[in-house]
Scaffold this motif. Structure first.
Motif, PDB file in Angstrom:
ATOM      1  N   ASP A  64     -50.381  15.604 -39.735  1.00 38.72           N
ATOM      2  CA  ASP A  64     -49.513  14.311 -39.573  1.00 38.72           C
ATOM      3  C   ASP A  64     -48.776  14.042 -41.012  1.00 38.72           C
ATOM      4  O   ASP A  64     -49.357  13.787 -42.089  1.00 38.72           O
ATOM      5  N   ILE A  65     -47.379  13.873 -40.972  1.00 38.23           N
ATOM      6  CA  ILE A  65     -46.790  13.689 -42.077  1.00 38.23           C
ATOM      7  C   ILE A  65     -46.021  12.107 -41.777  1.00 38.23           C
ATOM      8  O   ILE A  65     -45.135  12.245 -41.132  1.00 38.23           O
ATOM      9  N   PRO A  66     -46.386  11.284 -42.335  1.00 41.68           N
ATOM     10  CA  PRO A  66     -45.807   9.949 -42.247  1.00 41.68           C
ATOM     11  C   PRO A  66     -44.232  10.088 -42.629  1.00 41.68           C
ATOM     12  O   PRO A  66     -44.191  10.567 -43.919  1.00 41.68           O
ATOM     13  N   PHE A  67     -43.431   9.262 -42.029  1.00 44.00           N
ATOM     14  CA  PHE A  67     -41.934   9.362 -42.692  1.00 44.00           C
ATOM     15  C   PHE A  67     -41.421   7.858 -41.944  1.00 44.00           C
ATOM     16  O   PHE A  67     -41.923   7.488 -41.128  1.00 44.00           O
TER      17      PHE A  67
END
Length: 190
Positions: A64-67
């Motif tokens: 999961d990569i927050p953006f």
């Protein structure tokens, strides 16, 4: 003059001692270059790179990569008014009266009849000599400097003829004389 053998002997002996001392110091102090330690080739041949073991990575669980989505401000603004229409501007044809532009007045010294006839004959003679010398180089291969000189001579000849048409004999004579002097570069030597 008498030479004392005892002084000569001590001078030779002290100079030999000094020379021996200098040689010993040179050997011990490092005037002789030291040999660098060499890298043994056997170590080079036995070393092999160690490749890391691949990790078991499955693509079923992506990280999961927050953006954040941010709107970029508008850089170009639309014009508030419509663009002006472009109309082709036609220029009126020049009338016969405007086709003739008045020539600039030429300021030339007034010559007497004798000076005028002398200027005319000198101008014509200089032009004849310049054209004859230019005729000698026609058809020959010329270098860059010679081609430049020929173009300058032709320019002076054309300028002299233009001055003759305007009855400016003083300028015509000086331009023709310049052409003649430059053209002597191509004249055969007597």
């Amino acid at each position: 003059m008498q030479i004392i053998p005892a002084l000569i002997y001590t001078n030779e002996r002290s100079s030999k001692k000094f020379l021996l001392l200098a040689c010993v110091c040179a050997l011990l102090c490092g005037c002789v270059p030291r040999k660098r330690p060499s890298f043994p080739v056997s170590q080079l041949a036995t070393n092999h790179p160690v490749a890391p073991q691949p990790l078991d990575v499955s693509l079923a669980d992506p990280p999961d990569i927050p953006f954040e989505v941010a709107l970029v401000p508008r850089l170009v603004f639309p014009r508030g008014t419509p663009a002006k229409p472009r109309v082709a501007i036609t220029t009126p044809a020049p009338s016969p009266a405007s086709a003739e532009t008045p020539r600039d007045p030429t300021i030339a010294p007034e010559l007497s009849d004798e000076q005028l006839s002398a200027a005319i004959s000198e101008t014509q003679q200089s032009l004849i000599v310049a054209e004859r010398n230019l005729g000698l180089v026609q058809g020959k291969t010329l270098g860059f400097a010679q081609q430049d000189l020929v173009s300058k001579i032709r320019g002076f000849v054309d300028s002299a003829r233009e001055a003759m048409k305007q009855n400016d004999w003083h300028r015509a004579r000086s331009q023709a004389k310049k052409a003649e002097v430059l053209s002597k570069e191509f004249a055969p030597n007597p």
